[in-house]
Design a protein around this motif. Structure first.
Motif, short mmCIF file in Angstrom:
data_model
loop_
_atom_site.label_atom_id
_atom_site.label_comp_id
_atom_site.label_asym_id
_atom_site.label_seq_id
_atom_site.Cartn_x
_atom_site.Cartn_y
_atom_site.Cartn_z
N LYS A 278 -27.98 71.65 18.02
CA LYS A 278 -28.47 72.66 17.07
C LYS A 278 -29.70 72.14 16.33
O LYS A 278 -30.68 72.87 16.14
N GLY A 279 -29.66 70.89 15.91
CA GLY A 279 -30.80 70.29 15.21
C GLY A 279 -32.03 70.23 16.10
O GLY A 279 -33.14 70.52 15.65
N ALA A 280 -31.84 69.89 17.37
CA ALA A 280 -32.98 69.85 18.30
C ALA A 280 -33.56 71.24 18.49
O ALA A 280 -34.79 71.41 18.53
N GLY A 281 -32.70 72.23 18.60
CA GLY A 281 -33.17 73.60 18.75
C GLY A 281 -33.94 74.06 17.54
O GLY A 281 -35.00 74.71 17.66
N THR A 282 -33.45 73.73 16.38
CA THR A 282 -34.12 74.10 15.13
C THR A 282 -35.48 73.42 15.04
O THR A 282 -36.48 74.04 14.64
N LYS A 283 -35.52 72.15 15.44
CA LYS A 283 -36.78 71.41 15.40
C LYS A 283 -37.81 72.06 16.31
O LYS A 283 -38.97 72.21 15.93
N VAL A 284 -37.40 72.46 17.52
CA VAL A 284 -38.32 73.13 18.44
C VAL A 284 -38.77 74.47 17.84
O VAL A 284 -39.96 74.80 17.86
N TRP A 285 -37.83 75.25 17.33
CA TRP A 285 -38.15 76.57 16.77
C TRP A 285 -39.14 76.47 15.61
O TRP A 285 -40.01 77.30 15.46
N GLU A 286 -39.00 75.45 14.80
CA GLU A 286 -39.86 75.29 13.63
C GLU A 286 -41.20 74.62 13.95
O GLU A 286 -42.06 74.51 13.08
N ASN A 287 -41.40 74.21 15.20
CA ASN A 287 -42.65 73.60 15.62
C ASN A 287 -43.79 74.60 15.40
O ASN A 287 -43.69 75.77 15.80
N PRO A 288 -44.89 74.17 14.77
CA PRO A 288 -45.99 75.09 14.50
C PRO A 288 -46.57 75.76 15.76
O PRO A 288 -46.94 76.92 15.73
N LYS A 289 -46.62 75.03 16.87
CA LYS A 289 -47.13 75.62 18.12
C LYS A 289 -46.21 76.75 18.58
O LYS A 289 -46.69 77.81 19.02
N VAL A 290 -44.91 76.53 18.49
CA VAL A 290 -43.95 77.56 18.89
C VAL A 290 -44.09 78.77 17.98
O VAL A 290 -44.14 79.92 18.45
N GLN A 291 -44.19 78.55 16.69
CA GLN A 291 -44.31 79.65 15.75
C GLN A 291 -45.62 80.42 15.93
O GLN A 291 -45.65 81.64 15.79
#
Length: 90
Positions: A29-42
């Motif tokens: 879950k933490g890894a997923g959150t980290k990816v989701w919050e990545n500025p490039k992803v956003q």
């Protein structure tokens, strides 16, 4: 696409977390959150949201007109009297 991706991701996270235990689930879950919050992803998420909004505005009236036409057609066909079945000959 966004809802489906979320559902698939949540399902995978749930299954993996359930099999590996709570600690592993939290790590996933933490890894997923980290990816989701990545500025490039956003940035990409914002681009997609913006494009979808533009398309909806451009084509919204066409879709509304088409749906209205289908509904009117359906209502007209429902108002026609049903055909009477053939009567048996004596």
């Amino acid at each position: 696409m966004g809802k489906m991706t979320f559902i698939v991701g949540a399902g995978i996270g749930y299954v993996l977390g359930a099999r590996a235990g709570r600690g592993r689930y939290e790590a996933i879950k933490g890894a997923g959150t980290k990816v989701w919050e990545n500025p490039k992803v956003q940035r990409n998420v914002n681009k997609v949201e913006s494009r979808v909004s533009d398309i909806a505005r451009e084509r919204g009236s066409a879709v509304t007109d088409k749906v209205a036409g289908v509904v009117k057609s359906k209502l007209r066909s429902d108002q026609t009297p049903p055909a009477t079945p053939p009567q048996p000959q004596p």
